[in-house]
Motif scaffolding. Sequence first.
Motif, short mmCIF file in Angstrom:
data_model
loop_
_atom_site.label_atom_id
_atom_site.label_comp_id
_atom_site.label_asym_id
_atom_site.label_seq_id
_atom_site.Cartn_x
_atom_site.Cartn_y
_atom_site.Cartn_z
N THR A 18 41.03 29.53 54.89
CA THR A 18 41.44 29.97 56.23
C THR A 18 40.98 31.41 56.46
O THR A 18 41.41 32.31 55.72
CB THR A 18 42.97 29.90 56.38
N PRO A 19 40.12 31.67 57.45
CA PRO A 19 39.65 33.04 57.69
C PRO A 19 40.82 34.00 57.90
O PRO A 19 41.75 33.72 58.64
CB PRO A 19 38.81 32.90 58.97
N GLY A 20 40.77 35.15 57.18
CA GLY A 20 41.80 36.15 57.34
C GLY A 20 43.03 35.93 56.50
O GLY A 20 43.88 36.82 56.39
N ARG A 21 43.16 34.74 55.86
CA ARG A 21 44.37 34.44 55.09
C ARG A 21 44.07 33.97 53.67
O ARG A 21 44.96 33.97 52.82
CB ARG A 21 45.22 33.39 55.80
N THR A 22 42.85 33.54 53.41
CA THR A 22 42.50 33.07 52.07
C THR A 22 41.60 34.10 51.41
O THR A 22 40.54 34.45 51.95
CB THR A 22 41.76 31.72 52.13
N ALA A 23 42.03 34.61 50.27
CA ALA A 23 41.23 35.59 49.55
C ALA A 23 40.60 34.96 48.32
O ALA A 23 41.22 34.11 47.66
CB ALA A 23 42.10 36.77 49.13
N LEU A 24 39.35 35.36 48.04
CA LEU A 24 38.65 34.92 46.84
C LEU A 24 38.58 36.11 45.88
O LEU A 24 38.15 37.20 46.27
CB LEU A 24 37.25 34.43 47.16
N LEU A 25 39.01 35.87 44.65
CA LEU A 25 38.98 36.90 43.61
C LEU A 25 37.96 36.49 42.56
O LEU A 25 38.19 35.55 41.79
CB LEU A 25 40.35 37.07 42.96
N ALA A 26 36.79 37.16 42.55
CA ALA A 26 35.76 36.89 41.55
C ALA A 26 36.10 37.70 40.29
O ALA A 26 36.29 38.92 40.36
CB ALA A 26 34.39 37.26 42.08
N ILE A 27 36.17 37.04 39.14
CA ILE A 27 36.64 37.65 37.90
C ILE A 27 35.58 37.49 36.81
O ILE A 27 35.08 36.39 36.59
CB ILE A 27 37.96 37.00 37.44
N ASP A 28 35.28 38.59 36.11
CA ASP A 28 34.33 38.54 35.01
C ASP A 28 34.95 39.25 33.80
O ASP A 28 35.57 40.31 33.94
CB ASP A 28 33.01 39.24 35.40
N VAL A 29 34.80 38.64 32.62
CA VAL A 29 35.36 39.23 31.40
C VAL A 29 34.44 40.36 30.93
O VAL A 29 33.24 40.14 30.70
CB VAL A 29 35.51 38.16 30.31
N ASP A 30 34.99 41.52 30.75
CA ASP A 30 34.19 42.67 30.32
C ASP A 30 33.80 42.53 28.85
O ASP A 30 34.65 42.22 27.99
CB ASP A 30 34.99 43.97 30.51
N GLY A 31 32.52 42.76 28.55
CA GLY A 31 32.05 42.79 27.17
C GLY A 31 32.12 41.45 26.46
O GLY A 31 32.17 41.42 25.21
N PHE A 32 32.09 40.37 27.20
CA PHE A 32 32.25 39.06 26.55
C PHE A 32 31.04 38.72 25.68
O PHE A 32 31.20 38.11 24.61
CB PHE A 32 32.47 37.98 27.60
N LYS A 33 29.85 39.12 26.09
CA LYS A 33 28.65 38.83 25.30
C LYS A 33 28.74 39.46 23.91
O LYS A 33 28.33 38.86 22.92
CB LYS A 33 27.40 39.33 26.04
N THR A 34 29.34 40.63 23.86
CA THR A 34 29.49 41.31 22.56
C THR A 34 30.40 40.51 21.63
O THR A 34 30.14 40.42 20.42
CB THR A 34 30.07 42.72 22.77
N VAL A 35 31.45 39.90 22.18
CA VAL A 35 32.35 39.09 21.37
C VAL A 35 31.59 37.93 20.76
O VAL A 35 31.70 37.65 19.55
CB VAL A 35 33.53 38.57 22.22
N ASN A 36 30.81 37.23 21.59
CA ASN A 36 30.04 36.08 21.09
C ASN A 36 29.02 36.51 20.04
O ASN A 36 28.86 35.86 18.99
CB ASN A 36 29.32 35.39 22.25
N ASP A 37 28.31 37.63 20.32
CA ASP A 37 27.26 38.07 19.40
C ASP A 37 27.83 38.57 18.09
O ASP A 37 27.23 38.39 17.02
CB ASP A 37 26.43 39.17 20.06
N THR A 38 29.02 39.16 18.15
CA THR A 38 29.59 39.78 16.94
C THR A 38 30.42 38.80 16.12
O THR A 38 30.31 38.74 14.88
CB THR A 38 30.47 40.98 17.34
N TYR A 39 31.23 38.04 16.80
CA TYR A 39 32.20 37.19 16.09
C TYR A 39 31.89 35.70 16.19
O TYR A 39 32.56 34.89 15.54
CB TYR A 39 33.60 37.46 16.62
#
Length: 500
Positions: free
Chosen positions: A375-396
Amino acid sequence: MYEAQTTSVSVSTLDRADPSPTWNDVRVDHQRVIRDVTVRLSMASSAPEACRRTVAALSRHTPATISVLLEAHDRLRCVAATGAWQVFATVPARTGIVGRVYATGVAAVVPDVTVDTDYLPVRPDVTAELCVPVRDPAGRVIGVLDLQWSEPVDLEPWRETAQRLADRLGTRIAALGGPPSESRSEKLLRHAAALSAASTEEGVISAAASAAREVSTLSTAVLLIGDPQGARLGPSPLAGCELETRIRTELAEAGPEALGRMIDRAHRYGAGYTLGETGHPPTEDYRPLTRAGVRTLIAVPVGPPDTGGALLVADERALRPDPTTVSLMELLAGQAWTSLDRLRTLARLREQASSDPLTGLRHTGPFGQRIAAATPGRTALLAIDVDGFKTVNDTYGHQAGDQVLVGLARALEGALRHGDELYRIGGDEFVAVIEVTRPEEAVRIAERLAEAARRTGRTISVGVALPRPGESPDRTLRRADQALYAVKRQGRDGVHLAAA
């Protein structure tokens, strides 16, 4: 009791004293036809026999395929027939020429069946059909008399003859008590179709309860549903039934443990029923039912005990169910469980098809449907990205990365309000769809998500965007992504609101 499956008739068996049929379709003595049928009708001692004698007498005067179909609930049931390799046991009320005549009460004279789209084939060589309604003395249509020819025939005289015979048949059927009622097995088959067609669990339970009441002739049916978290009552399909209301009240007060004991008893020992005799107290498990006024009870298991349950069919009258009735209830319970299990399996497959197998969150497909309804003006989209996630995969390694994603998914879900929705749309990318009244409210919720992530030892970047009037959902999501990358450029672990 007459069963619908036994529809074919042997003319020689029914009228052994009569000579072999000697018809002449060019010069049929219609008065003699009427006399022959009338005489044999007077000998009938039941409605099905009246139909069989009518068909047998008619078959002596014409090579037509002949059948009598009478009403049975919402269908026409073939009670007598001859001259066909196969007949339809039952026909829906408006199906075929026979169904049309029954529904309208108007006779059908069809010189060429190939041009009538309602024709139901019973023989490959049929060319013409005549179908007339069978009425009771009050004029109500109770069935049809149908004749089909594969040889040249003058239909007009046969129309008058057939209608006169149908009228006499209807009068005789009424004098003998009316059309034969459905057998219990026929009722169960009809209800089985309703169970299979039900699209919700409540619909299955309602159909099962209705079938149990009609087939058993007891007044009430209640389904107990097994559950690892505690047995429960199925939804009530019968509004206004005083006995069911009392039963539900007593069972609700007895609690899940008492329901579980009833289910366990049914599964441990099998189906059971009362004998309708006074002076014999019930077992302790059934005390809540007797307090509700139950005097007659059939209890049968449904499915496995942990996820299935038990079907209780009850009455406040002291009756005496027979073993056949109990067996029919067991068949019904089996059909009900098959239908319930089918719905649960389909729901599980739909959930698997629309959910991320790692986090359990819904993914791209459902997300696309959700933002399309934003609904315009009433529905918000929150785009979320995990910080430093590539480092977790590469390291652990990826297993550690998976644990991070699962932990974050649970934390973010816990920080959202009831009704807010969280989706995983990529490797470490999430989107929350929330309903708000102001942009500031969306920012506060985004900050709450960021705080929840910190408590897990990780941080996230969140971009917030509200749809503009006329803006496509994809465009709104792109603006939320741009706001997210603004957070990344500013050092991560934060929230940014896209320009309105």
